[in-house]
Design a protein around this motif. Structure first.
Motif, PDB file in Angstrom:
ATOM      1  N   PRO A  13       0.743  -1.222   0.000  1.00  0.00           N
ATOM      2  CA  PRO A  13       0.000   0.000   0.000  1.00  0.00           C
ATOM      3  C   PRO A  13       0.781   1.286   0.000  1.00  0.00           C
ATOM      4  O   PRO A  13       0.351   2.268   0.530  1.00  0.00           O
ATOM      5  CB  PRO A  13      -0.846  -0.092   1.252  1.00  0.00           C
ATOM      6  CG  PRO A  13      -0.050  -0.931   2.176  1.00  0.00           C
ATOM      7  CD  PRO A  13       0.749  -1.865   1.291  1.00  0.00           C
ATOM      8  N   GLY A  14       1.972   1.332  -0.615  1.00  0.00           N
ATOM      9  CA  GLY A  14       2.654   2.602  -0.731  1.00  0.00           C
ATOM     10  C   GLY A  14       1.942   3.526  -1.677  1.00  0.00           C
ATOM     11  O   GLY A  14       2.046   4.725  -1.601  1.00  0.00           O
ATOM     12  N   LEU A  29       9.849   1.881  14.919  1.00  0.00           N
ATOM     13  CA  LEU A  29       8.968   1.292  13.909  1.00  0.00           C
ATOM     14  C   LEU A  29       7.809   0.553  14.554  1.00  0.00           C
ATOM     15  O   LEU A  29       7.968  -0.118  15.578  1.00  0.00           O
ATOM     16  CB  LEU A  29       9.758   0.322  13.024  1.00  0.00           C
ATOM     17  CG  LEU A  29      10.883   0.900  12.168  1.00  0.00           C
ATOM     18  CD1 LEU A  29      11.514  -0.208  11.321  1.00  0.00           C
ATOM     19  CD2 LEU A  29      10.372   2.027  11.278  1.00  0.00           C
ATOM     20  N   ASP A  30       6.635   0.657  13.946  1.00  0.00           N
ATOM     21  CA  ASP A  30       5.481  -0.121  14.380  1.00  0.00           C
ATOM     22  C   ASP A  30       5.796  -1.614  14.229  1.00  0.00           C
ATOM     23  O   ASP A  30       6.377  -2.039  13.225  1.00  0.00           O
ATOM     24  CB  ASP A  30       4.266   0.251  13.523  1.00  0.00           C
ATOM     25  CG  ASP A  30       3.022  -0.505  13.915  1.00  0.00           C
ATOM     26  OD1 ASP A  30       2.229   0.030  14.683  1.00  0.00           O
ATOM     27  OD2 ASP A  30       2.837  -1.647  13.418  1.00  0.00           O
ATOM     28  N   GLU A  31       5.401  -2.398  15.221  1.00  0.00           N
ATOM     29  CA  GLU A  31       5.728  -3.822  15.213  1.00  0.00           C
ATOM     30  C   GLU A  31       5.094  -4.551  14.038  1.00  0.00           C
ATOM     31  O   GLU A  31       5.686  -5.486  13.490  1.00  0.00           O
ATOM     32  CB  GLU A  31       5.307  -4.470  16.527  1.00  0.00           C
ATOM     33  CG  GLU A  31       6.184  -4.105  17.706  1.00  0.00           C
ATOM     34  CD  GLU A  31       7.642  -4.507  17.500  1.00  0.00           C
ATOM     35  OE1 GLU A  31       7.893  -5.616  16.979  1.00  0.00           O
ATOM     36  OE2 GLU A  31       8.528  -3.716  17.854  1.00  0.00           O
ATOM     37  N   ASN A  32       3.882  -4.148  13.644  1.00  0.00           N
ATOM     38  CA  ASN A  32       3.243  -4.786  12.486  1.00  0.00           C
ATOM     39  C   ASN A  32       4.104  -4.620  11.238  1.00  0.00           C
ATOM     40  O   ASN A  32       4.275  -5.558  10.454  1.00  0.00           O
ATOM     41  CB  ASN A  32       1.851  -4.186  12.232  1.00  0.00           C
ATOM     42  CG  ASN A  32       0.784  -4.765  13.130  1.00  0.00           C
ATOM     43  OD1 ASN A  32       0.739  -5.970  13.351  1.00  0.00           O
ATOM     44  ND2 ASN A  32      -0.072  -3.904  13.666  1.00  0.00           N
ATOM     45  N   PHE A  33       4.649  -3.414  11.052  1.00  0.00           N
ATOM     46  CA  PHE A  33       5.506  -3.183   9.889  1.00  0.00           C
ATOM     47  C   PHE A  33       6.821  -3.928  10.021  1.00  0.00           C
ATOM     48  O   PHE A  33       7.305  -4.550   9.068  1.00  0.00           O
ATOM     49  CB  PHE A  33       5.776  -1.690   9.702  1.00  0.00           C
ATOM     50  CG  PHE A  33       6.771  -1.418   8.609  1.00  0.00           C
ATOM     51  CD1 PHE A  33       6.393  -1.446   7.279  1.00  0.00           C
ATOM     52  CD2 PHE A  33       8.110  -1.192   8.909  1.00  0.00           C
ATOM     53  CE1 PHE A  33       7.318  -1.234   6.263  1.00  0.00           C
ATOM     54  CE2 PHE A  33       9.042  -0.979   7.904  1.00  0.00           C
ATOM     55  CZ  PHE A  33       8.639  -1.002   6.578  1.00  0.00           C
ATOM     56  N   TRP A  83      -2.794  -3.639   5.748  1.00  0.00           N
ATOM     57  CA  TRP A  83      -1.810  -3.821   4.677  1.00  0.00           C
ATOM     58  C   TRP A  83      -0.715  -2.802   4.949  1.00  0.00           C
ATOM     59  O   TRP A  83      -0.993  -1.625   5.164  1.00  0.00           O
ATOM     60  CB  TRP A  83      -2.450  -3.580   3.314  1.00  0.00           C
ATOM     61  CG  TRP A  83      -3.155  -4.769   2.749  1.00  0.00           C
ATOM     62  CD1 TRP A  83      -2.706  -5.600   1.770  1.00  0.00           C
ATOM     63  CD2 TRP A  83      -4.451  -5.282   3.135  1.00  0.00           C
ATOM     64  NE1 TRP A  83      -3.631  -6.593   1.523  1.00  0.00           N
ATOM     65  CE2 TRP A  83      -4.710  -6.423   2.339  1.00  0.00           C
ATOM     66  CE3 TRP A  83      -5.413  -4.888   4.068  1.00  0.00           C
ATOM     67  CZ2 TRP A  83      -5.877  -7.168   2.463  1.00  0.00           C
ATOM     68  CZ3 TRP A  83      -6.583  -5.629   4.188  1.00  0.00           C
ATOM     69  CH2 TRP A  83      -6.797  -6.750   3.386  1.00  0.00           C
ATOM     70  N   THR A  84       0.530  -3.246   4.975  1.00  0.00           N
ATOM     71  CA  THR A  84       1.608  -2.357   5.422  1.00  0.00           C
ATOM     72  C   THR A  84       2.115  -1.459   4.296  1.00  0.00           C
ATOM     73  O   THR A  84       1.890  -1.728   3.113  1.00  0.00           O
ATOM     74  CB  THR A  84       2.813  -3.158   5.969  1.00  0.00           C
ATOM     75  OG1 THR A  84       3.511  -3.771   4.896  1.00  0.00           O
ATOM     76  CG2 THR A  84       2.368  -4.191   6.971  1.00  0.00           C
ATOM     77  N   PRO A  85       2.833  -0.389   4.677  1.00  0.00           N
ATOM     78  CA  PRO A  85       3.478   0.452   3.664  1.00  0.00           C
ATOM     79  C   PRO A  85       4.552  -0.330   2.916  1.00  0.00           C
ATOM     80  O   PRO A  85       4.947  -1.426   3.321  1.00  0.00           O
ATOM     81  CB  PRO A  85       4.115   1.569   4.500  1.00  0.00           C
ATOM     82  CG  PRO A  85       3.467   1.509   5.832  1.00  0.00           C
ATOM     83  CD  PRO A  85       3.066   0.078   6.034  1.00  0.00           C
TER      84      PRO A  85
END
Length: 451
Positions: free
Chosen positions: A13-14, A137-141, A326-328
């Motif tokens: 999702p960038g 950083l977010d852990e999900n990312f 959905w991550t960057p």
């Protein structure tokens, strides 16, 4: 251009919304990074130029050029030149070829999750484990750019949510509350249908088949909450959609909305722009979709920034209600980058993974969702639906990665199957069983154990 859920295993999702292709030249042709000035003129040390490779979609180019400009303003001896590549399979092949031949640029934007692992990060990329910004950083990312315990990438762009966009005026008029369970969601749909206002309770746009998958793919937070080891077992062929009560529910929900008559009358032919129009104008109450479409909707219907909200796809347990993410995209440095260029690339990567980098991206366009860096803010003027995502990330246990970031197994026919289930052509259990069969070939091609 292939849209996010259309080819799930190549989606990250960038890219914001359904942007048109960039005006710059095609693959591997340099785009100007803007009027950056000469680093020699700025004084203070030797000048160095690095090249940043991103996709040639319009918003990605705008974002890259803004980052290059703002970074240069803080680091006048470093110039960042923006270069572009196509998206999809063609772009994947370019990345893999340039890495394998040692011809990669100094720093590049690419996928996270399964496709990140497919480019052999241990062999080709520089680990950033020792960089101080990794702690923010977010852990999900972080999970999606980690291999063998080593972190390799910084986030570019914001998260996207697989969620329900909803009409705030419809909810206000009927006195509805945000549902946290599927039963509450269906009760809201019943009230909307009974209100006699001609408002479609649930918008579906099967004229663009990728949009049919959200009740299944966006439900994965609920699946992982009920069965925490589902992704691992699914990858090993030890769990299936048709035999997992939690995973089957996405297909059952798709069927239930159709059988209850809650879809818009033209669901079979309507396309994404039709769905966004219905939502923005109050002709539809709910639209299960990716949050990345919000920028496109607001560009066409500015009032939708305030009249459309977002909530996570509800499951059975209100206490576990949460958002599927959905991550960057990831920003990576290849091992072929050396010397002064390596030092400059590290500084640029750190800038992108900072509040200043997030602010720069905000300048380039409305974010698709919250950033994956602590201290970053969305700004006050982002659409309400994007603001609605933040509480899910702030509360522990209220967000989970989409399955594609946890497993490489994804069959090509899901969107056709969900169209059939959502159209009353096929029952949910049959659709799930067909999808379980659909994934076999890909899993075998990947050489996964157990298949």
């Amino acid at each position: 251009m292939k849209h996010p859920l259309e080819v799930m295993m190549t989606f990250r999702p960038g890219t914001r919304g359904l942007a048109v292709m960039a005006a710059c030249s095609l693959a591997l042709t340099a785009c100007s990074a803007g009027s950056l000035g000469s680093s020699d003129d700025a004084g203070g040390g030797a000048s160095v130029e690095i090249t940043y490779l991103t996709t040639n979609q319009d918003q990605d180019v705008k974002e890259a050029e803004q980052l290059a400009k703002d970074f240069h303003a803080k680091n006048p001896t470093i110039t960042v030149k923006v270069e572009t590549r196509p998206g999809g399979t063609e772009g994947d092949n370019i990345i893999k070829t340039r890495l394998s031949t040692g011809d990669m640029v100094d720093i590049f934007n690419y996928n996270t999750g399964s496709l990140f692992n497919a480019i052999a990060p241990q062999k080709n990329l520089l680990s950033v484990n020792d960089e101080p910004w990794v702690a923010d950083l977010d852990e999900n990312f972080k999970k999606t750019v980690t291999a063998d315990g080593q972190v390799y990438g910084a986030p570019v762009g914001g998260f996207q949510g697989g969620a329900v966009l909803y009409s705030i005026p419809v909810y206000t008029k009927l006195g509805l509350k945000i549902p946290k369970t599927w039963a509450e969601f269906m009760a809201n749909n019943a009230k909307i249908k009974a209100s006699g206002g001609g408002v479609a309770p649930v918008i579906q746009t099967y004229g663009e088949t990728w949009t049919s998958q959200l009740f299944v793919l966006g439900d994965f937070h609920n699946v992982s909450s009920a069965e925490p080891d589902f992704a691992d077992k699914y990858t090993k062929n030890q769990a299936k959609y048709a035999t997992s009560p939690a995973a089957l529910k996405g297909f059952e929900h798709t069927e239930a909305v159709h059988d209850a008559g809650y879809e818009n009358k033209d669901f079979a032919s309507a396309k994404l722009p039709d769905g966004l129009k219905m939502l923005a104008t109050g002709k539809g109450a709910h639209y299960p979709i990716l949050s990345g479409v919000v920028a496109n909707m607001v560009a066409t219907y500015p009032d939708a920034a305030k009249t459309v909200g977002l909530f996570a796809l509800p499951g059975d347990d209100a206490s576990k209600n949460g958002l599927t993410l959905w991550t960057p995209g990831g920003l990576y440095i290849p091992k072929t980058t050396e010397g002064d260029k390596l030092d400059a690339a590290k500084k640029f990567q750190a800038f992108v993974a900072s509040p200043d980098g997030c602010a720069s991206q905000n300048t380039a366009g409305a974010p698709t969702g919250p950033y994956a860096v602590k201290g970053c803010t969305l700004g006050d003027d982002v659409p309400q639906s994007i603001k609605d995502m933040q509480p899910y990330l702030d509360k522990e246990g209220s967000s989970s990665l989409a399955l594609e970031f946890l497993s490489p197994v994804k069959g090509p026919s899901l969107e056709q199957i969900t169209v059939e289930v959502g159209s009353g052509i096929r029952k949910a259990k049959d659709g799930a069983a067909r999808y379980d069969e659909d994934v076999k070939k890909q899993a075998q091609q990947l050489g996964l154990a157990g298949w």
